[in-house]
Motif scaffolding. Sequence first.
Motif, mmCIF file in Angstrom:
data_model
loop_
_atom_site.group_PDB
_atom_site.id
_atom_site.type_symbol
_atom_site.label_atom_id
_atom_site.label_comp_id
_atom_site.label_asym_id
_atom_site.label_seq_id
_atom_site.Cartn_x
_atom_site.Cartn_y
_atom_site.Cartn_z
ATOM 1 N N LEU A 9 0.627 -1.161 -0.103
ATOM 2 C CA LEU A 9 0.036 0.037 -0.219
ATOM 3 C C LEU A 9 0.726 1.345 -0.040
ATOM 4 O O LEU A 9 0.531 2.407 -0.728
ATOM 5 C CB LEU A 9 -0.742 -0.055 1.157
ATOM 6 C CG LEU A 9 -2.130 -1.021 1.136
ATOM 7 C CD1 LEU A 9 -2.901 -1.124 2.532
ATOM 8 C CD2 LEU A 9 -3.203 -0.995 -0.026
ATOM 9 N N ASN A 10 1.963 1.276 0.651
ATOM 10 C CA ASN A 10 2.645 2.565 0.892
ATOM 11 C C ASN A 10 3.498 2.444 -0.593
ATOM 12 O O ASN A 10 3.560 3.854 -1.014
ATOM 13 C CB ASN A 10 3.919 2.180 1.941
ATOM 14 C CG ASN A 10 3.107 2.436 3.277
ATOM 15 O OD1 ASN A 10 2.190 2.961 3.477
ATOM 16 N ND2 ASN A 10 3.912 1.570 4.035
ATOM 17 N N ARG A 11 3.963 1.596 -1.165
ATOM 18 C CA ARG A 11 4.564 1.764 -2.510
ATOM 19 C C ARG A 11 3.478 1.998 -3.495
ATOM 20 O O ARG A 11 3.883 3.072 -4.465
ATOM 21 C CB ARG A 11 5.130 0.462 -2.948
ATOM 22 C CG ARG A 11 5.943 0.452 -4.265
ATOM 23 C CD ARG A 11 6.545 -0.928 -4.389
ATOM 24 N NE ARG A 11 5.724 -1.790 -4.646
ATOM 25 C CZ ARG A 11 5.638 -2.731 -3.902
ATOM 26 N NH1 ARG A 11 6.294 -3.046 -2.629
ATOM 27 N NH2 ARG A 11 4.823 -3.886 -3.832
ATOM 28 N N LYS A 12 2.221 1.800 -3.681
ATOM 29 C CA LYS A 12 1.462 2.051 -4.366
ATOM 30 C C LYS A 12 1.003 3.778 -4.064
ATOM 31 O O LYS A 12 0.787 4.351 -4.948
ATOM 32 C CB LYS A 12 0.207 1.232 -4.172
ATOM 33 C CG LYS A 12 0.366 -0.102 -4.901
ATOM 34 C CD LYS A 12 -1.194 -1.044 -4.788
ATOM 35 C CE LYS A 12 -1.069 -2.138 -5.202
ATOM 36 N NZ LYS A 12 -2.156 -2.995 -5.371
ATOM 37 N N LYS A 13 0.849 4.281 -2.944
ATOM 38 C CA LYS A 13 0.480 5.426 -2.454
ATOM 39 C C LYS A 13 1.875 6.214 -3.014
ATOM 40 O O LYS A 13 1.468 7.666 -3.552
ATOM 41 C CB LYS A 13 0.495 5.646 -1.124
ATOM 42 C CG LYS A 13 0.146 7.104 -0.615
ATOM 43 C CD LYS A 13 -0.135 7.073 0.959
ATOM 44 C CE LYS A 13 -0.557 8.383 1.256
ATOM 45 N NZ LYS A 13 -0.694 8.482 2.817
ATOM 46 N N GLY A 14 2.805 6.030 -3.026
ATOM 47 C CA GLY A 14 4.194 6.791 -3.560
ATOM 48 C C GLY A 14 4.005 6.756 -5.143
ATOM 49 O O GLY A 14 4.319 7.893 -5.533
ATOM 50 N N GLU A 20 1.272 6.768 -6.987
ATOM 51 C CA GLU A 20 0.174 7.514 -7.141
ATOM 52 C C GLU A 20 0.574 9.343 -7.066
ATOM 53 O O GLU A 20 0.199 9.932 -7.916
ATOM 54 C CB GLU A 20 -1.111 7.337 -6.371
ATOM 55 C CG GLU A 20 -1.574 6.127 -6.692
ATOM 56 C CD GLU A 20 -2.848 5.676 -5.765
ATOM 57 O OE1 GLU A 20 -2.954 6.581 -4.783
ATOM 58 O OE2 GLU A 20 -3.602 4.627 -5.979
ATOM 59 N N GLU A 21 1.314 9.619 -6.141
ATOM 60 C CA GLU A 21 1.665 10.943 -5.955
ATOM 61 C C GLU A 21 2.817 11.240 -7.014
ATOM 62 O O GLU A 21 2.690 12.318 -7.388
ATOM 63 C CB GLU A 21 2.581 10.833 -4.638
ATOM 64 C CG GLU A 21 1.510 10.902 -3.319
ATOM 65 C CD GLU A 21 2.346 10.889 -2.009
ATOM 66 O OE1 GLU A 21 3.702 11.020 -2.011
ATOM 67 O OE2 GLU A 21 1.338 11.160 -0.962
#
Length: 227
Positions: free
Chosen positions: A176-181, A183-184
């Motif tokens: 999840l943290n990797r996907k959020k990064g 997207e940003e």
Amino acid sequence: MEFRLVIFLCFWEAVAKAKVEEEELKLEADEPYLRVAVDHNATVRCCYCWNKSPNITWIVNDPPINGTILPRLVNQSDNVIHRKIDETDGVKCHSLDFKSIQLNYTGLYQCKLSHGSLHTFTHGTFLLVYKPLQKTLNLSESVKNSIITAEGVLLLLCVLIPGTMLLCKSKTLNELNRKKGQEEENIYEGLNLDECNSAYHQIQRSNQQGPYQDVASCAEDIQLEKP
């Protein structure tokens, strides 16, 4: 005076004779402690070396009641048998055999050796009769081993399952943290920083000038709209 002298000599002779006989008597070591389960067989022995043939009497000292020890004679019966063991190397032994021993047989057992005016007690053996604990579950050895194996497997599962769940949860959070990064990064992708800076400065100047214009300050060539 002569009568007193005769009495004194007789008394001294008796004491000396008893002392000599006592010196000739040698008591062997007895078994100090014997622990037997109820309804089992037991044997208590007493041994001595003496060239005399004394009269043997078994004495039992019951556990003290209010600090008082109560000695009593041991009566022979079907369960209690007094017998003499053959002499070996000058050592004479007597035994007291118990069959189907009971709880009230607990006590200190001694042999009383009596010969003439001499009375001697052996060291004695304390006999303790106990009642074994009853098993709640009468399980065989194979069943016990199976239970121990099952407990080991359950303990291993209790360790592995929580650890595996924590690893899976940690892996999900990392994804999840990797996907959020990512997207940003996609939001700011394709933007020109120079254009963003110029637009930002224009907005700042418009805020400083205010939303309204002074008519007097307008250029002469600006035509106002008629109502």
